[in-house]
Design a protein around this motif. Structure first.
Motif, PDB file in Angstrom:
ATOM      1  N   LYS A 127       0.824  -1.241   0.098  1.00  0.00           N
ATOM      2  CA  LYS A 127       0.428  -0.357  -0.459  1.00  0.00           C
ATOM      3  C   LYS A 127       0.874   1.246   0.495  1.00  0.00           C
ATOM      4  O   LYS A 127       0.985   2.418  -0.629  1.00  0.00           O
ATOM      5  CB  LYS A 127      -1.197   0.028   1.015  1.00  0.00           C
ATOM      6  CG  LYS A 127      -2.149   1.518   1.117  1.00  0.00           C
ATOM      7  CD  LYS A 127      -2.942   1.005   2.499  1.00  0.00           C
ATOM      8  CE  LYS A 127      -3.807   2.512   2.190  1.00  0.00           C
ATOM      9  NZ  LYS A 127      -4.839   2.015   3.859  1.00  0.00           N
ATOM     10  N   ASP A 128       1.531   1.131   0.859  1.00  0.00           N
ATOM     11  CA  ASP A 128       2.792   2.584   1.132  1.00  0.00           C
ATOM     12  C   ASP A 128       3.524   3.385  -0.701  1.00  0.00           C
ATOM     13  O   ASP A 128       3.309   4.046  -0.515  1.00  0.00           O
ATOM     14  CB  ASP A 128       3.502   2.058   1.852  1.00  0.00           C
ATOM     15  CG  ASP A 128       3.347   1.787   2.978  1.00  0.00           C
ATOM     16  OD1 ASP A 128       2.158   2.375   3.653  1.00  0.00           O
ATOM     17  OD2 ASP A 128       4.046   1.540   4.471  1.00  0.00           O
ATOM     18  N   SER A 129       4.055   1.944  -1.482  1.00  0.00           N
ATOM     19  CA  SER A 129       4.271   2.278  -2.931  1.00  0.00           C
ATOM     20  C   SER A 129       3.637   2.474  -4.114  1.00  0.00           C
ATOM     21  O   SER A 129       3.742   2.525  -4.875  1.00  0.00           O
ATOM     22  CB  SER A 129       5.530   1.745  -3.020  1.00  0.00           C
ATOM     23  OG  SER A 129       5.168   0.133  -3.082  1.00  0.00           O
ATOM     24  N   ASN A 130       2.325   1.414  -3.219  1.00  0.00           N
ATOM     25  CA  ASN A 130       1.524   1.619  -4.384  1.00  0.00           C
ATOM     26  C   ASN A 130       2.026   0.639  -5.224  1.00  0.00           C
ATOM     27  O   ASN A 130       1.605   1.168  -6.632  1.00  0.00           O
ATOM     28  CB  ASN A 130       0.253   2.756  -5.198  1.00  0.00           C
ATOM     29  CG  ASN A 130      -0.903   2.241  -5.632  1.00  0.00           C
ATOM     30  OD1 ASN A 130      -1.431   1.379  -5.234  1.00  0.00           O
ATOM     31  ND2 ASN A 130      -1.187   3.307  -6.732  1.00  0.00           N
ATOM     32  N   LYS A 131       2.136  -0.228  -5.335  1.00  0.00           N
ATOM     33  CA  LYS A 131       3.336  -1.516  -6.189  1.00  0.00           C
ATOM     34  C   LYS A 131       2.293  -3.129  -5.718  1.00  0.00           C
ATOM     35  O   LYS A 131       2.158  -2.703  -4.564  1.00  0.00           O
ATOM     36  CB  LYS A 131       4.317  -1.302  -5.709  1.00  0.00           C
ATOM     37  CG  LYS A 131       4.858  -0.358  -5.982  1.00  0.00           C
ATOM     38  CD  LYS A 131       6.816  -0.433  -6.665  1.00  0.00           C
ATOM     39  CE  LYS A 131       7.483   1.130  -7.415  1.00  0.00           C
ATOM     40  NZ  LYS A 131       8.465   0.992  -6.433  1.00  0.00           N
ATOM     41  N   TYR A 132       3.112  -3.629  -6.526  1.00  0.00           N
ATOM     42  CA  TYR A 132       2.207  -5.229  -6.732  1.00  0.00           C
ATOM     43  C   TYR A 132       3.564  -5.924  -6.473  1.00  0.00           C
ATOM     44  O   TYR A 132       4.765  -5.699  -7.597  1.00  0.00           O
ATOM     45  CB  TYR A 132       1.836  -5.752  -7.623  1.00  0.00           C
ATOM     46  CG  TYR A 132       0.270  -5.615  -7.949  1.00  0.00           C
ATOM     47  CD1 TYR A 132      -0.460  -5.528  -6.649  1.00  0.00           C
ATOM     48  CD2 TYR A 132       0.150  -4.849  -8.975  1.00  0.00           C
ATOM     49  CE1 TYR A 132      -1.853  -4.792  -7.190  1.00  0.00           C
ATOM     50  CE2 TYR A 132      -1.127  -4.984  -9.544  1.00  0.00           C
ATOM     51  CZ  TYR A 132      -2.709  -4.289  -8.139  1.00  0.00           C
ATOM     52  OH  TYR A 132      -3.860  -3.580  -8.586  1.00  0.00           O
TER      53      TYR A 132
END
Length: 257
Positions: free
Chosen positions: A233-238
């Motif tokens: 969530k913090d970096s909005n990455k998968y």
């Protein structure tokens, strides 16, 4: 179909209460998707109420949407594990294949353009041809379809909308993808609305198989398919698993259905 019919809030509430009992009509198979073309545009486009089906819902509204729509699908949603006591050889997991039972619609077909917009269920993936066998809704017909001609109707979570923060954290179901605007149209059952959002604001569920796109630093990854393993969530990455030995970390907007 034509444009989306605009309903008043009261009309929308009455329609959805009567038609769907306030539930998610996209929980199972569903009717025609005409009339979505008028959506999109700059910013978030919200269609309050109205039928996201564009007025061509097939079948009845009452009860379980799966009951009338999944009949005749050959048990594709449940024929995964076999029977107790029947030993099967262990299969190597595949991370780049959309699983059988996934509900999809067809898009971008040229030779079989009459089927564009049709809904169906993935029956199997044929590795030799790199195509999916899709059984069409309300028929016994199957088609062999390339992955780029499929849209998965999966559940998603809305994230990081600055102008409409009340949408953040809401879950919805993907209805359509608008390639010119590069946005998903998503039905949010709890709000009885359809919203048009960029991929960067749409978090795919763990286990969803999606395609890598737009990675400038590693262009060799673009076009590959992988399974969403985690969302940071913090970096909005998968974290995306492409194979048994390869997991990559990419921005949310770099994975599309």
């Amino acid at each position: 179909g034509g444009g989306v019919h605009h309903m008043s809030q009261q009309e929308a509430a009455e329609f959805f209460a009567h038609a769907f009992g306030g539930g998610d009509p996209f929980g199972g198979m569903f009717g025609g998707m005409g009339g979505m073309g008028g959506m999109g545009g700059p910013g978030i486009q919200i269609q309050s109420g109205g039928s996201p089906f564009g007025g061509s819902i097939r079948g009845g509204f009452g009860g379980d949407p799966f009951s009338s729509m999944m009949g005749g699908m050959g048990g594709s949603m449940s024929q995964q594990g076999g029977f107790a006591g029947c030993a099967r050889p262990a299969k190597q997991p595949t991370y780049d294949v959309i699983p059988p039972g996934t509900i999809v619609s067809l898009k971008g077909l040229v030779n079989a353009a009459v089927h564009n917009g049709d809904r169906g269920v993935i029956k199997q993936y044929i590795a030799q041809t790199k195509r999916y066998v899709v059984e069409i809704e309300d028929s016994d017909e199957t088609l062999s379809v390339k992955p780029e001609n499929l849209l998965q109707h999966v559940h998603v979570r809305i994230h990081d909308i600055q102008s409409q923060p009340e949408l953040n954290g809401k879950t919805g179901t993907v209805i359509t993808w608008c390639p010119k605007k590069e946005r998903y149209n998503i039905y949010v059952a709890s709000m009885k609305k359809v919203v048009s959002l960029k991929p960067g604001n749409v978090v795919l569920e763990k286990g969803t198989v999606a395609r890598v796109t737009g990675v400038a630093s590693r262009p060799e990854l673009n076009g590959k398919w992988g399974t969403i393993k985690d969302w940071i969530k913090d970096s909005n990455k998968y974290d995306v698993q492409l194979s048994n030995s390869q997991i990559i970390r990419v921005k949310v907007e770099n994975m599309i259905l």
